[in-house]
Scaffold this active site. Structure first.
Site, PDB file in Angstrom:
ATOM      1  N   GLY A  20       0.816  -1.215   0.000  1.00 19.30           N
ATOM      2  CA  GLY A  20       0.000   0.000   0.000  1.00 19.30           C
ATOM      3  C   GLY A  20       0.849   1.263   0.000  1.00 19.30           C
ATOM      4  O   GLY A  20       0.517   2.261  -0.640  1.00 19.30           O
ATOM      5  N   ILE A  88       0.883  -7.015  -1.245  1.00 17.81           N
ATOM      6  CA  ILE A  88       1.499  -7.395   0.031  1.00 17.81           C
ATOM      7  C   ILE A  88       1.129  -6.311   1.031  1.00 17.81           C
ATOM      8  O   ILE A  88       1.593  -5.178   0.909  1.00 17.81           O
ATOM      9  CB  ILE A  88       3.026  -7.611  -0.099  1.00 17.81           C
ATOM     10  N   GLY A  89       0.259  -6.662   1.966  1.00 19.22           N
ATOM     11  CA  GLY A  89      -0.270  -5.641   2.852  1.00 19.22           C
ATOM     12  C   GLY A  89      -0.384  -6.105   4.286  1.00 19.22           C
ATOM     13  O   GLY A  89       0.099  -7.170   4.654  1.00 19.22           O
ATOM     14  N   GLU A 179      -8.946  -5.769   5.657  1.00 16.55           N
ATOM     15  CA  GLU A 179      -8.017  -4.843   4.992  1.00 16.55           C
ATOM     16  C   GLU A 179      -8.861  -4.004   4.041  1.00 16.55           C
ATOM     17  O   GLU A 179     -10.089  -4.028   4.143  1.00 16.55           O
ATOM     18  CB  GLU A 179      -6.853  -5.591   4.307  1.00 16.55           C
ATOM     19  N   MET A 180      -8.259  -3.285   3.118  1.00 18.31           N
ATOM     20  CA  MET A 180      -9.048  -2.305   2.378  1.00 18.31           C
ATOM     21  C   MET A 180      -8.859  -2.322   0.858  1.00 18.31           C
ATOM     22  O   MET A 180      -9.305  -1.404   0.181  1.00 18.31           O
ATOM     23  CB  MET A 180      -8.760  -0.902   2.934  1.00 18.31           C
ATOM     24  N   GLU A 181      -8.216  -3.340   0.293  1.00 22.21           N
ATOM     25  CA  GLU A 181      -7.876  -3.290  -1.131  1.00 22.21           C
ATOM     26  C   GLU A 181      -8.164  -4.541  -1.962  1.00 22.21           C
ATOM     27  O   GLU A 181      -8.395  -4.435  -3.176  1.00 22.21           O
ATOM     28  CB  GLU A 181      -6.370  -2.965  -1.298  1.00 22.21           C
ATOM     29  N   ASP A 204      -2.630  -5.937  13.441  1.00 18.99           N
ATOM     30  CA  ASP A 204      -3.483  -5.522  14.563  1.00 18.99           C
ATOM     31  C   ASP A 204      -4.378  -6.698  14.938  1.00 18.99           C
ATOM     32  O   ASP A 204      -4.836  -7.399  14.050  1.00 18.99           O
ATOM     33  CB  ASP A 204      -4.470  -4.408  14.157  1.00 18.99           C
TER      34      ASP A 204
HETATM   35  N1  HPA Z   1      -8.743  -2.199   9.258  1.00 20.77           N
HETATM   36  C1  HPA Z   1      -8.563  -2.085   7.949  1.00 20.77           C
HETATM   37  N2  HPA Z   1      -7.395  -2.256   7.380  1.00 20.77           N
HETATM   38  C2  HPA Z   1      -6.345  -2.584   8.159  1.00 20.77           C
HETATM   39  C3  HPA Z   1      -6.477  -2.719   9.527  1.00 20.77           C
HETATM   40  C4  HPA Z   1      -7.746  -2.535  10.102  1.00 20.77           C
HETATM   41  O1  HPA Z   1      -7.938  -2.643  11.335  1.00 20.77           O
HETATM   42  N3  HPA Z   1      -5.254  -3.033  10.023  1.00 20.77           N
HETATM   43  C5  HPA Z   1      -4.409  -3.085   8.962  1.00 20.77           C
HETATM   44  N4  HPA Z   1      -5.064  -2.815   7.833  1.00 20.77           N
END
Ligand code: HPA
Length: 235
Positions: A20, A88-89, A179-181, A204
């Site tokens: 990212g 890779i995230g 995650e977001m992608e 996390d």
């Molecule tokens: N939320 C969304 N994307 C993330 C998070 C999360 O808690 N941690 C790492 N990427």
């Protein structure tokens, strides 16, 4: 040159590793690739092309979220004839069954996003990884004696939210992390008939609020980077 990437045609390899963060891309280029060339820095989204164990590989950032990776992965696939993108995230675990630093290989992404439907007419909330990258990642991890778990993940548009607890879609599709992608990457690859995979490191644990500290991050991501590079050798 595409709308958001300044590289000339031919300056990006057929296989791209996509973190990212642009500085993560620079870290990988500086520490893992030889004969590195910076081929784009439009908007400080760096793209580098170099050599890993004799093979040309590019590494460049996706930015954060579905819209951003939607743009970069589409331009890589269509303007630069990229065949394979390995994201890779990092991710947040929904369950304390996962531990910090665990590696995940994304089997399916579930999302509330309408990106796939409105971009490509792809219906449904779940999109699979595309092509043979997912399987090669599992095989490569085995050869490197790295533990990696295949899993479904939630690709969310939301990082901060009012409600605590696991969103309904994540429960519905048995998603172990967020995650977001990945959803947009997989949607683009499905539409275009390309290879796409996503490897994630757990950064996390949402229920316990444990986090990898900033100075642990660099070391933490090394196994994932090596796994992605070794997999890329096989395309
Ligand atoms: N939320 C969304 N994307 C993330 C998070 C999360 O808690 N941690 C790492 N990427």
């Amino acid at each position: 040159m595409s709308v958001h990437i300044a590289a000339k045609k031919g300056e990006i390899a057929k296989t791209v590793l996509q973190p990212g963060d642009p500085l993560r891309a620079k870290y990988i280029a500086d520490n893992f690739l030889n004969e590195v060339k910076l081929v784009s820095q439009t908007r400080n989204i760096f793209y580098f092309t170099g050599i890993y164990k004799g093979k040309e590989i590019s590494v460049g950032a996706s930015g954060m979220g579905i819209p951003s990776i939607g743009i970069y992965s589409f331009e890589l696939f269509t303007e630069y004839e990229v065949d394979t993108i390995i994201r890779i995230g990092t991710c947040g675990a929904y369950t304390s069954d996962l531990k910090l630093f665990d590696l995940l290989n994304v089997e399916n992404s579930a999302s509330e996003s309408t990106y796939a439907k409105h971009a490509w007419g792809i219906e449904g909330e779940l999109i699979k990884n595309q092509g043979n990258a997912f399987g090669l990642i599992n095989e490569t991890a085995k050869a490197l004696s790295l533990d990696i778990q295949p899993t479904n993940i939630h690709t969310s548009d939301i990082f901060y939210r009012k409600e605590e607890g696991i969103p309904a879609i994540a429960t519905k599709y048995n998603c172990s992390a967020v995650e977001m992608e990945a959803f947009a990457l997989f949607a683009n690859a499905q539409y275009l008939g390309k290879n796409a995979a996503t490897i994630l490191t757990v950064s996390d644990i949402i229920p316990t609020r444990e986090q990898i500290s900033a100075d642990q991050r660099e070391k933490a991501l090394k196994p994932m980077i090596e796994l992605a590079l070794e997999t890329a050798l096989q395309f």
